[in-house]
Structure formats: structure tokens, C-alpha cells
Motif scaffolding. Structure first.
Motif, PDB file in Angstrom:
ATOM      1  N   PRO A  10      33.830   2.489  -7.769  1.00 41.91           N
ATOM      2  CA  PRO A  10      35.009   3.054  -7.108  1.00 41.91           C
ATOM      3  C   PRO A  10      35.854   3.966  -7.999  1.00 41.91           C
ATOM      4  O   PRO A  10      35.845   3.870  -9.221  1.00 41.91           O
ATOM      5  CB  PRO A  10      35.823   1.817  -6.713  1.00 41.91           C
ATOM      6  N   PHE A  11      36.590   4.846  -7.335  1.00 42.59           N
ATOM      7  CA  PHE A  11      37.655   5.576  -7.997  1.00 42.59           C
ATOM      8  C   PHE A  11      38.756   4.587  -8.374  1.00 42.59           C
ATOM      9  O   PHE A  11      38.863   3.504  -7.792  1.00 42.59           O
ATOM     10  CB  PHE A  11      38.270   6.608  -7.040  1.00 42.59           C
ATOM     11  N   ALA A  12      39.607   4.976  -9.306  1.00 42.92           N
ATOM     12  CA  ALA A  12      40.790   4.177  -9.619  1.00 42.92           C
ATOM     13  C   ALA A  12      41.697   4.164  -8.393  1.00 42.92           C
ATOM     14  O   ALA A  12      41.708   5.120  -7.611  1.00 42.92           O
ATOM     15  CB  ALA A  12      41.520   4.768 -10.812  1.00 42.92           C
ATOM     16  N   GLU A  34      33.594   1.002  -0.732  1.00 41.53           N
ATOM     17  CA  GLU A  34      33.582   0.793  -2.179  1.00 41.53           C
ATOM     18  C   GLU A  34      32.718  -0.403  -2.560  1.00 41.53           C
ATOM     19  O   GLU A  34      32.599  -1.362  -1.797  1.00 41.53           O
ATOM     20  CB  GLU A  34      35.003   0.552  -2.703  1.00 41.53           C
ATOM     21  N   LYS A  35      32.145  -0.327  -3.757  1.00 40.90           N
ATOM     22  CA  LYS A  35      31.386  -1.437  -4.337  1.00 40.90           C
ATOM     23  C   LYS A  35      30.309  -1.970  -3.392  1.00 40.90           C
ATOM     24  O   LYS A  35      30.056  -3.172  -3.341  1.00 40.90           O
ATOM     25  CB  LYS A  35      32.332  -2.576  -4.742  1.00 40.90           C
ATOM     26  N   ILE A  53      32.596  12.088   0.255  1.00 38.71           N
ATOM     27  CA  ILE A  53      32.918  12.245  -1.160  1.00 38.71           C
ATOM     28  C   ILE A  53      32.197  11.122  -1.889  1.00 38.71           C
ATOM     29  O   ILE A  53      32.330   9.948  -1.516  1.00 38.71           O
ATOM     30  CB  ILE A  53      34.435  12.157  -1.430  1.00 38.71           C
ATOM     31  N   VAL A  54      31.421  11.469  -2.909  1.00 38.89           N
ATOM     32  CA  VAL A  54      30.664  10.472  -3.661  1.00 38.89           C
ATOM     33  C   VAL A  54      30.876  10.694  -5.154  1.00 38.89           C
ATOM     34  O   VAL A  54      31.388  11.737  -5.581  1.00 38.89           O
ATOM     35  CB  VAL A  54      29.150  10.538  -3.338  1.00 38.89           C
ATOM     36  N   GLN A 274      35.090   8.477 -17.477  1.00 36.09           N
ATOM     37  CA  GLN A 274      35.852   7.256 -17.222  1.00 36.09           C
ATOM     38  C   GLN A 274      37.235   7.296 -17.860  1.00 36.09           C
ATOM     39  O   GLN A 274      37.553   6.552 -18.797  1.00 36.09           O
ATOM     40  CB  GLN A 274      35.062   6.040 -17.715  1.00 36.09           C
ATOM     41  N   THR A 275      38.079   8.187 -17.348  1.00 34.14           N
ATOM     42  CA  THR A 275      39.499   8.189 -17.685  1.00 34.14           C
ATOM     43  C   THR A 275      40.275   8.270 -16.374  1.00 34.14           C
ATOM     44  O   THR A 275      39.755   8.776 -15.376  1.00 34.14           O
ATOM     45  CB  THR A 275      39.902   9.388 -18.575  1.00 34.14           C
ATOM     46  N   ALA A 276      41.492   7.784 -16.406  1.00 29.93           N
ATOM     47  CA  ALA A 276      42.314   7.830 -15.192  1.00 29.93           C
ATOM     48  C   ALA A 276      42.517   9.273 -14.733  1.00 29.93           C
ATOM     49  O   ALA A 276      42.481   9.574 -13.537  1.00 29.93           O
ATOM     50  CB  ALA A 276      43.661   7.166 -15.461  1.00 29.93           C
ATOM     51  N   GLU A 277      42.710  10.161 -15.716  1.00 24.35           N
ATOM     52  CA  GLU A 277      42.980  11.562 -15.381  1.00 24.35           C
ATOM     53  C   GLU A 277      41.764  12.228 -14.738  1.00 24.35           C
ATOM     54  O   GLU A 277      41.882  12.902 -13.710  1.00 24.35           O
ATOM     55  CB  GLU A 277      43.396  12.326 -16.642  1.00 24.35           C
ATOM     56  N   ALA A 278      40.587  12.048 -15.352  1.00 28.32           N
ATOM     57  CA  ALA A 278      39.372  12.671 -14.824  1.00 28.32           C
ATOM     58  C   ALA A 278      39.033  12.111 -13.448  1.00 28.32           C
ATOM     59  O   ALA A 278      38.637  12.840 -12.537  1.00 28.32           O
ATOM     60  CB  ALA A 278      38.208  12.451 -15.784  1.00 28.32           C
ATOM     61  N   ASN A 279      39.179  10.812 -13.323  1.00 26.48           N
ATOM     62  CA  ASN A 279      38.939  10.124 -12.059  1.00 26.48           C
ATOM     63  C   ASN A 279      39.762  10.750 -10.936  1.00 26.48           C
ATOM     64  O   ASN A 279      39.249  11.092  -9.874  1.00 26.48           O
ATOM     65  CB  ASN A 279      39.344   8.657 -12.265  1.00 26.48           C
ATOM     66  N   THR A 280      41.038  10.915 -11.206  1.00 26.47           N
ATOM     67  CA  THR A 280      41.953  11.467 -10.207  1.00 26.47           C
ATOM     68  C   THR A 280      41.690  12.950  -9.966  1.00 26.47           C
ATOM     69  O   THR A 280      41.625  13.404  -8.816  1.00 26.47           O
ATOM     70  CB  THR A 280      43.410  11.251 -10.653  1.00 26.47           C
TER      71      THR A 280
END
Length: 305
Positions: A10-12, A34-35, A53-54, A274-280
Motif C-alpha cells: 500500500p501507499f502511505a 490494499e494488501k 493506479i498501481v 520507500q520514502t513518505a515524500e516519494a510515496n505521496t
């Protein structure tokens, strides 16, 4: 339109909130999966979706056949080899990616792993510094350019080669343009891979090429594991006790590589984005691209034209 966000990983939560807001504000219905643990769950969810969106989820012909109304799939990230783009094109489904959104996150990880490696994985023994070392970047796209930017902060001497990027464009970015892959490997103390997995690149990082690295060379892979010829790299590392290999994509032969203690490191799973910023950033970019597609027919980021 119904937009399915299908993410085995999942996304954050903050990213999901941002993606959902973008889509709902444009008048779309949002469904979240998700999951999921079985393909059947994805096949069922996609039946009436107009868009998807994947992340690294596998979008196979079976999935595309189940998606009777699907018009667009957006991969939140740069790599899209998990999607059967040719089959999607045959079904008139647009496939897009979100280039550049994860680039800084991947580039920062390169240097996190590099510092760890040159300091002997923090084993208490004296290591070396990155300052003054020659860094080679294979493929000068969004990630490669961010790697070059950060490397300059370490006062490294930066080189790059990209078969699809003109030498003058590389030089314009303040980076030395290598004449060939071979030239890049021969010249640089550290070689960072940023090539996609294509028929031309799969297993291309082989014994012959890596053996060109100078003594105490370091190979860094944050691209795709398929580009590494694992059998040949294992053979080379057994012969050259000076080489180090660090990666954020666990090789199939991980247990065999582990025998090279002090010269090999892999993250437990792929960590580049795997960072909050990249995820968003990637998720919201995907949502905006779907909105643009339905509003104006925009296919700027289509990868299966």
C-alpha cells in the motif's frame, strides 16, 4: 469514472488521502484494494474499473481481460515492466508511468548505501571516503541526474554514459560524458546502475563488464535485478576479493552472495522509492494524470503508444 487503487504494497495513509482527494475533486469514484493476497481479489476488483493506479503490482493479460471497462493504468513510479504494455495496447488501454517522482528518494538511497559500504559496513575498522573518487552513472535519466547532483556535494568526480542521451547534454549538466559503457567502467571507482530492464539490458552487467572496474571498485544497483548476470558476478567476486556489490534489490542468489562477507549488502526489500515524500509524489502524480486523461484526453506520459 471509477478509479481502482490496487496496491499489494500500500501507499502511505497520507498518500492515499492525497490521491483520493485529487480524484474525488475531479468527480471520480475511488475504490481501494490494499494488501490483497490472491489474484482473484484483483480480478474481481478490476471488473468495473475505468482506471487503475498501481505500484509494483503485476498487470497481466488475465487482469486486463477481466477489466472490461478499463481505459488507463498508471504505474505510480518510473519502472513499468510489471505491466504487459503490449497486451494493454491491443485492448486499447493506455499505460502511463510517473517519471521523476521517486528520483530523489532513489538517489539518496544510493549514497546511504555507499557511505555504509566505504566505511566497511560500520564494522569498526577504518574505511575510505567518497570525496575525490570517480563515480560512474550508467543511464542519465531522472535518477541519474539526481545521483550526479548529490555526488557533487560529496566532491566526487562524476562521469555518465547513456546510449539515448547526447554527450553534450551530459556535459551541460556538469558531468563528464564517457564514450561507452566500457569506458565508464574502466574509469570509475564506483559504478551506479540506473538502466531499465529491457531485452538489451537483461543480464548485461556481466563478468566482462564489471571486471573492467579498477581495484576496490564498487557496483551499486538500484535499478532492476534482472540487469545483473548473477552467475557471472558471483564468479567474478570469487576471483576478485577487492570488489564490493551493494543493491536494494535482493538477488535471486542472495544466499550465495552473502558468503562474500564485508563485500556485499542487500536491503531486505526494494527500498528506492520507500520514502513518505516519494510515496505521496508518485501517487498524486498518478491521480492527476488520470484526471487529465479523462478531462482532455492527455496521454503525455503514455509508455505503450
Amino acid at each position: 469514472m471509477k478509479v481502482l487503487i490496487a496496491t499489494e504494497k500500500p501507499f502511505a495513509p497520507a498518500a492515499v488521502q492525497g490521491i483520493t482527494s485529487e480524484l474525488k475533486n475531479a468527480g471520480h469514484e475511488v475504490v481501494l484494494l490494499e494488501k490483497y493476497t490472491e489474484k482473484g481479489q484483483l480480478l474481481d476488483a478490476v471488473k468495473d474499473a475505468d482506471a487503475m493506479i498501481v505500484r509494483s503490482d503485476k498487470i497481466t493479460p488475465e487482469v486486463l481481460d477481466a477489466a472490461k471497462q478499463l481505459k488507463i493504468v498508471v504505474r505510480a513510479g518510473a519502472g513499468y515492466d510489471s505491466i504487459d504494455t503490449a497486451y494493454a495496447k491491443g485492448k486499447n488501454v493506455v499505460v502511463e508511468n510517473t517519471p521523476g517522482q521517486n528520483s530523489n528518494a532513489v538517489a539518496e538511497l544510493v549514497f546511504g548505501m555507499l557511505v555504509y559500504a566505504v566505511r566497511n559496513f560500520f564494522n569498526g575498522k577504518a574505511g575510505t571516503e567518497l570525496k575525490g573518487k570517480k563515480l560512474g552513472i550508467l543511464a542519465f535519466g531522472n535518477v541519474g541526474r539526481n545521483v550526479a547532483r548529490i555526488a557533487k556535494g560529496f566532491d566526487m568526480d562524476v562521469y555518465a554514459y547513456d546510449a539515448f542521451c547526447p554527450a553534450d547534454a551530459i556535459e551541460a549538466a556538469g558531468v563528464h560524458a564517457a564514450k561507452s559503457q566500457e569506458d565508464l567502467f574502466k574509469t570509475c571507482d564506483v559504478l551506479s546502475l540506473h538502466i531499465p530492464a529491457t531485452p538489451q539490458t537483461v543480464k548485461s552487467i556481466d563478468y566482462r563488464l564489471v571486471n573492467l572496474l579498477p581495484k576496490k571498485g564498487i557496483l551499486v544497483n538500484t535499478a532492476r535485478k534482472e540487469v545483473i548476470n548473477e552467475e557471472e558476478l558471483l564468479k567474478l567476486m570469487a576471483e576478485r576479493e577487492d570488489l564490493k556489490f551493494i543493491t536494494d534489490i535482493k538477488p535471486d542468489a542472495d544466499e550465495e552472495f552473502k558468503k562474500f562477507e564485508g563485500r556485499y549488502f542487500s536491503t531486505p526489500k526494494k527500498m528506492g522509492a520507500q520514502t513518505a515524500e516519494a510515496n505521496t509524489n508518485a501517487g498524486i502524480a498518478a491521480a492527476r494524470q488520470i484526471n487529465a486523461f479523462f478531462a482532455t484526453g492527455d496521454t503525455k506520459f503514455q509508455v505503450n503508444k
